[in-house]
Design a protein around this motif. Sequence first.
Motif, PDB file in Angstrom:
ATOM      1  N   TRP A  30      48.879  40.561  47.654  1.00  0.00           N
ATOM      2  CA  TRP A  30      48.884  39.296  46.927  1.00  0.00           C
ATOM      3  C   TRP A  30      49.163  39.548  45.446  1.00  0.00           C
ATOM      4  CZ3 TRP A  30      48.848  34.752  49.436  1.00  0.00           C
ATOM      5  CH2 TRP A  30      48.416  34.747  50.757  1.00  0.00           C
ATOM      6  N   GLY A  31      49.945  38.659  44.832  1.00  0.00           N
ATOM      7  CA  GLY A  31      50.336  38.813  43.431  1.00  0.00           C
ATOM      8  C   GLY A  31      49.224  38.529  42.448  1.00  0.00           C
ATOM      9  N   TYR A  32      48.303  37.675  42.810  1.00  0.00           N
ATOM     10  CA  TYR A  32      47.097  37.423  42.027  1.00  0.00           C
ATOM     11  C   TYR A  32      46.041  36.897  42.977  1.00  0.00           C
ATOM     12  CZ  TYR A  32      47.862  32.352  42.153  1.00  0.00           C
ATOM     13  OH  TYR A  32      48.033  31.060  42.569  1.00  0.00           O
ATOM     14  N   PHE A  33      44.808  36.881  42.527  1.00  0.00           N
ATOM     15  CA  PHE A  33      43.720  36.371  43.340  1.00  0.00           C
ATOM     16  C   PHE A  33      42.770  35.589  42.453  1.00  0.00           C
ATOM     17  CE2 PHE A  33      39.366  36.742  44.969  1.00  0.00           C
ATOM     18  CZ  PHE A  33      39.524  36.136  46.202  1.00  0.00           C
ATOM     19  N   CYS A  34      42.491  34.360  42.843  1.00  0.00           N
ATOM     20  CA  CYS A  34      41.501  33.541  42.141  1.00  0.00           C
ATOM     21  C   CYS A  34      40.563  32.950  43.177  1.00  0.00           C
ATOM     22  CB  CYS A  34      42.173  32.421  41.353  1.00  0.00           C
ATOM     23  SG  CYS A  34      40.977  31.386  40.462  1.00  0.00           S
ATOM     24  N   GLN A  35      39.280  33.127  42.965  1.00  0.00           N
ATOM     25  CA  GLN A  35      38.262  32.628  43.886  1.00  0.00           C
ATOM     26  C   GLN A  35      37.379  31.618  43.167  1.00  0.00           C
ATOM     27  OE1 GLN A  35      35.852  35.745  45.536  1.00  0.00           O
ATOM     28  NE2 GLN A  35      34.379  34.354  46.432  1.00  0.00           N
ATOM     29  N   VAL A  36      37.255  30.429  43.747  1.00  0.00           N
ATOM     30  CA  VAL A  36      36.334  29.416  43.250  1.00  0.00           C
ATOM     31  C   VAL A  36      35.264  29.242  44.313  1.00  0.00           C
ATOM     32  CG1 VAL A  36      36.033  27.030  42.508  1.00  0.00           C
ATOM     33  CG2 VAL A  36      38.168  28.223  41.994  1.00  0.00           C
ATOM     34  N   SER A  37      34.052  29.618  43.989  1.00  0.00           N
ATOM     35  CA  SER A  37      32.987  29.566  44.988  1.00  0.00           C
ATOM     36  C   SER A  37      31.634  29.512  44.312  1.00  0.00           C
ATOM     37  CB  SER A  37      33.056  30.809  45.884  1.00  0.00           C
ATOM     38  OG  SER A  37      32.012  30.807  46.823  1.00  0.00           O
ATOM     39  N   ASP A  38      30.687  28.886  44.989  1.00  0.00           N
ATOM     40  CA  ASP A  38      29.318  28.930  44.490  1.00  0.00           C
ATOM     41  C   ASP A  38      28.507  29.964  45.254  1.00  0.00           C
ATOM     42  OD1 ASP A  38      28.990  27.673  46.910  1.00  0.00           O
ATOM     43  OD2 ASP A  38      28.025  25.890  46.111  1.00  0.00           O
ATOM     44  N   SER A  39      29.187  30.752  46.107  1.00  0.00           N
ATOM     45  CA  SER A  39      28.523  31.826  46.832  1.00  0.00           C
ATOM     46  C   SER A  39      28.122  32.913  45.845  1.00  0.00           C
ATOM     47  CB  SER A  39      29.480  32.412  47.881  1.00  0.00           C
ATOM     48  OG  SER A  39      28.901  33.526  48.511  1.00  0.00           O
ATOM     49  N   THR A  40      26.979  33.489  46.057  1.00  0.00           N
ATOM     50  CA  THR A  40      26.542  34.590  45.218  1.00  0.00           C
ATOM     51  C   THR A  40      27.405  35.801  45.530  1.00  0.00           C
ATOM     52  OG1 THR A  40      24.283  33.747  45.249  1.00  0.00           O
ATOM     53  CG2 THR A  40      24.585  36.052  44.586  1.00  0.00           C
ATOM     54  N   THR A  41      28.097  36.307  44.511  1.00  0.00           N
ATOM     55  CA  THR A  41      28.951  37.463  44.735  1.00  0.00           C
ATOM     56  C   THR A  41      28.118  38.728  44.824  1.00  0.00           C
ATOM     57  OG1 THR A  41      29.313  37.668  42.361  1.00  0.00           O
ATOM     58  CG2 THR A  41      30.972  36.461  43.608  1.00  0.00           C
ATOM     59  N   SER A  42      28.520  39.597  45.754  1.00  0.00           N
ATOM     60  CA  SER A  42      27.847  40.878  45.902  1.00  0.00           C
ATOM     61  C   SER A  42      28.717  41.789  46.745  1.00  0.00           C
ATOM     62  CB  SER A  42      26.483  40.700  46.592  1.00  0.00           C
ATOM     63  OG  SER A  42      26.664  40.248  47.919  1.00  0.00           O
ATOM     64  N   TYR A  43      28.551  43.093  46.553  1.00  0.00           N
ATOM     65  CA  TYR A  43      29.287  44.046  47.377  1.00  0.00           C
ATOM     66  C   TYR A  43      28.722  43.998  48.793  1.00  0.00           C
ATOM     67  CZ  TYR A  43      31.736  45.873  43.394  1.00  0.00           C
ATOM     68  OH  TYR A  43      32.570  45.987  42.308  1.00  0.00           O
ATOM     69  N   GLY A  44      29.616  44.034  49.772  1.00  0.00           N
ATOM     70  CA  GLY A  44      29.216  43.997  51.172  1.00  0.00           C
ATOM     71  C   GLY A  44      29.087  42.591  51.720  1.00  0.00           C
ATOM     72  N   SER A  45      29.188  41.580  50.858  1.00  0.00           N
ATOM     73  CA  SER A  45      29.106  40.194  51.297  1.00  0.00           C
ATOM     74  C   SER A  45      30.481  39.744  51.749  1.00  0.00           C
ATOM     75  CB  SER A  45      28.635  39.316  50.135  1.00  0.00           C
ATOM     76  OG  SER A  45      28.829  37.954  50.422  1.00  0.00           O
ATOM     77  N   LYS A  95      43.602  44.238  50.776  1.00  0.00           N
ATOM     78  CA  LYS A  95      44.028  42.869  50.491  1.00  0.00           C
ATOM     79  C   LYS A  95      44.638  42.750  49.101  1.00  0.00           C
ATOM     80  CE  LYS A  95      40.335  41.126  53.426  1.00  0.00           C
ATOM     81  NZ  LYS A  95      39.082  40.396  53.483  1.00  0.00           N
ATOM     82  N   LEU A  96      44.122  43.535  48.164  1.00  0.00           N
ATOM     83  CA  LEU A  96      44.581  43.527  46.775  1.00  0.00           C
ATOM     84  C   LEU A  96      44.757  44.965  46.309  1.00  0.00           C
ATOM     85  CD1 LEU A  96      41.998  40.961  45.303  1.00  0.00           C
ATOM     86  CD2 LEU A  96      44.306  40.459  46.126  1.00  0.00           C
ATOM     87  N   GLU A  97      45.431  45.126  45.181  1.00  0.00           N
ATOM     88  CA  GLU A  97      45.533  46.439  44.542  1.00  0.00           C
ATOM     89  C   GLU A  97      44.707  46.421  43.262  1.00  0.00           C
ATOM     90  OE1 GLU A  97      49.753  46.933  44.030  1.00  0.00           O
ATOM     91  OE2 GLU A  97      49.998  47.705  46.053  1.00  0.00           O
TER      92      GLU A  97
END
Length: 169
Positions: free
Chosen positions: A112-127, A141-143
């Motif tokens: 993907w050329g860019y990635f933008c995430q809009v979410s109210d989910s709590t971000t964390s590794y492994g989630s 998925k991304l570089e």
Amino acid sequence: SGKYREHYQIDPKDSGMLAAAEKNLPIIVPGWEDSTLGNMYAAAVIRGDVKNVHTVRTGIEYMTWLAEFYTATTEKNSLGMFQIGGGIAGDFPICVVPMLHQDLQRSGVPVWGYFCQVSDSTTSYGSYSGAVPNEKITWGKLEASTPKFIVESDASIVAPLIFAYILGW
């Protein structure tokens, strides 16, 4: 086309769905069945109001369509990922790149050329729903060089504001 104008529930100038249709922007909504709309749709099928359960695409149909669309589009242009929300509806489309690389073993397919995430989910590794963009690098998925953005807020408020800005409203 205006075919369903009599069924519009809001002023067309305020509709993000209509704006996307006018710009021929695909909206991919896998997992829609796991929602109030899915319940209403199933009830309509049971009542016989909807005659063909496949009137709306399944997740597999979405993924095969997205693989074709992504492959054709990225032959000449970069394509970005704007993820709204988390869970299957949010993370599903971004998985097309690893599927093309790993399962179909296609070389030369860009991430993907860019990635933008809009979410109210709590971000964390492994989630899964709240995986931070850098974690998506490990899944192919991304570089590391992919521009990445996170907007932690209610998507029903923020996404329309972003779309209005982009569309110059």
